[in-house]
Scaffold this active site. Structure first.
Site, PDB file in Angstrom:
ATOM      1  N   GLY A 162      14.175   9.814 -33.558  1.00 21.08           N
ATOM      2  CA  GLY A 162      14.536  11.074 -32.912  1.00 21.08           C
ATOM      3  C   GLY A 162      15.908  11.592 -33.288  1.00 21.08           C
ATOM      4  O   GLY A 162      16.424  12.524 -32.666  1.00 21.08           O
ATOM      5  N   HIS A 186       7.405  -0.325 -28.099  1.00 19.76           N
ATOM      6  CA  HIS A 186       8.241   0.740 -28.676  1.00 19.76           C
ATOM      7  C   HIS A 186       9.674   0.572 -28.168  1.00 19.76           C
ATOM      8  O   HIS A 186       9.890   0.142 -27.035  1.00 19.76           O
ATOM      9  CB  HIS A 186       7.678   2.100 -28.263  1.00 19.76           C
ATOM     10  N   GLU A 205      10.560   0.353 -36.938  1.00 15.71           N
ATOM     11  CA  GLU A 205      11.243   1.558 -36.475  1.00 15.71           C
ATOM     12  C   GLU A 205      12.704   1.237 -36.177  1.00 15.71           C
ATOM     13  O   GLU A 205      13.024   0.768 -35.077  1.00 15.71           O
ATOM     14  CB  GLU A 205      10.577   2.085 -35.200  1.00 15.71           C
ATOM     15  N   LYS A 254       4.812  10.496 -27.069  1.00 11.49           N
ATOM     16  CA  LYS A 254       5.768  10.175 -25.994  1.00 11.49           C
ATOM     17  C   LYS A 254       5.380  10.958 -24.725  1.00 11.49           C
ATOM     18  O   LYS A 254       4.187  11.121 -24.465  1.00 11.49           O
ATOM     19  CB  LYS A 254       7.185  10.469 -26.473  1.00 11.49           C
ATOM     20  N   ASN A 285       2.921   9.483 -32.146  1.00 11.11           N
ATOM     21  CA  ASN A 285       3.335   9.035 -30.817  1.00 11.11           C
ATOM     22  C   ASN A 285       3.902  10.252 -30.086  1.00 11.11           C
ATOM     23  O   ASN A 285       4.998  10.692 -30.373  1.00 11.11           O
ATOM     24  CB  ASN A 285       4.408   7.939 -30.973  1.00 11.11           C
ATOM     25  N   GLU A 312      11.768   2.551 -27.055  1.00  8.32           N
ATOM     26  CA  GLU A 312      12.067   3.228 -25.781  1.00  8.32           C
ATOM     27  C   GLU A 312      11.582   2.394 -24.600  1.00  8.32           C
ATOM     28  O   GLU A 312      12.220   2.363 -23.545  1.00  8.32           O
ATOM     29  CB  GLU A 312      11.443   4.636 -25.780  1.00  8.32           C
ATOM     30  N   SER A 346      12.132   9.438 -37.546  1.00  7.74           N
ATOM     31  CA  SER A 346      12.395  10.728 -38.190  1.00  7.74           C
ATOM     32  C   SER A 346      11.548  10.974 -39.440  1.00  7.74           C
ATOM     33  O   SER A 346      12.019  11.582 -40.408  1.00  7.74           O
ATOM     34  CB  SER A 346      13.896  10.887 -38.496  1.00  7.74           C
TER      35      SER A 346
HETATM   36  P1  PGA Z   1      10.594  10.261 -34.350  1.00  9.69           P
HETATM   37  O1  PGA Z   1      10.015   9.115 -33.390  1.00  9.69           O
HETATM   38  O2  PGA Z   1       9.585  10.467 -35.455  1.00  9.69           O
HETATM   39  O3  PGA Z   1      10.742  11.469 -33.461  1.00  9.69           O
HETATM   40  O4  PGA Z   1      11.894   9.773 -34.873  1.00  9.69           O
HETATM   41  C1  PGA Z   1       9.369   7.991 -33.927  1.00  9.69           C
HETATM   42  C2  PGA Z   1       8.922   7.065 -32.828  1.00  9.69           C
HETATM   43  O5  PGA Z   1       9.616   6.933 -31.813  1.00  9.69           O
HETATM   44  O6  PGA Z   1       7.867   6.413 -32.948  1.00  9.69           O
END
Ligand code: PGA
Length: 254
Positions: free
Chosen positions: A175, A97, A169, A13, A11, A99, A215
């Site tokens: 992140g 997601h 997640e 983003k 992803n 976000e 992460s």
């Molecule tokens: P990350 O993001 O691997 O940077 O923690 C995962 C995601 O948001 O799908």
């Protein structure tokens, strides 16, 4: 146990221009070749989808959108319909997601409509679920996951589940560099599979791939992949670099 083919999904983003994304896809495709027993996908921003699809032609890399809108067309300024993505050669969409839920106010009802529209248009959906840190601390993880899974599948027609992937997640792990322990992630993914079984039946639920996200890195992925209910990763940060993403693909097939 049913053999579920692992999925490693990047992803991106809001990173990478169309030309950066295309260059990444070409480099990734030559780095990983045609790996057997894994599905590899990248999810560029909307502007990068066409270039990524072109760059991915003839390779093992598939292309996903990070979002869709559920209507087929109409006066919906700024939105993209699933049929438009299918026409571009995009095969997947990430839905719900955290976000999108947190920063853009996406509700469970909107998520359910998006899952249905994605699958109705022949794309595969990656439904994201996960508890916040406060919910985990308050012992509400099970309740939250149960509700997100049930609501996310709320509009799905019978059999639609075969095109569905679920990503667990935990919001606090995205992140942040804080991964869920493999045990925590396994527990949550097993819970999700039990809930899926209640909704679509045990047999269908056995076929649904459940990814862990939050992460994921080359040095923690093998342990996560070793868990019986974890069938891949939804990867943010570590998917932006060809070498680290390629390592994740290798780990998934190992
Ligand atoms: P990350 O993001 O691997 O940077 O923690 C995962 C995601 O948001 O799908």
């Amino acid at each position: 146990m049913t053999a579920r083919i692992p999925v490693v999904a990047g992803n991106w983003k809001m990173y990478k221009t169309p030309s950066e994304g295309a260059a990444f896809v070409s480099a990734l495709a030559s780095r990983i070749g045609i790996p057997v027993g894994v599905e590899v996908l990248v999810a560029p921003p909307f502007t990068g989808l066409a270039a990524a699809v072109t760059a991915a032609e003839g390779s093992s890399v598939e292309v996903a959108a990070q979002n869709i809108f559920w209507e087929e067309q109409g006066a919906f300024t700024g939105e993209i319909a699933p049929g438009m993505l299918a026409d571009l050669g995009v095969g997947w969409a990430i839905i719900g997601h955290s976000e999108r839920r947190q920063l853009f106010g996406e509700t469970d009802q909107a998520v359910a409509r998006k899952v249905r529209a994605t699958i109705d248009h022949g794309l595969r959906a990656i439904l994201c679920v996960g508890e916040s840190e406060q919910e985990r601390d308050a012992d509400l993880t099970e309740e939250r996951l149960t509700s997100q899974v049930a609501k996310g599948l709320g509009e799905l027609s019978a059999g639609g589940c075969s095109e569905l992937v679920v990503a667990y997640e935990p919001v606090w792990a995205i992140g942040t560099g804080r991964t869920a322990t493999p045990q925590m992630a396994q527990e949550a993914c097993a819970l999700i599979r039990r809930r899926l079984a209640e909704i679509v039946g045990a047999e269908e639920a056995e076929y649904v791939r459940i990814l862990y996200g939050g992460s994921v890195k080359p040095d923690n992925f093998a342990e996560l992949m070793a868990q019986p209910d974890i069938d891949g990763g939804l990867v943010g940060g570590a998917s932006l670099d060809v070498e680290s993403f390629a390592r994740l693909v290798e780990i998934a097939v190992a």
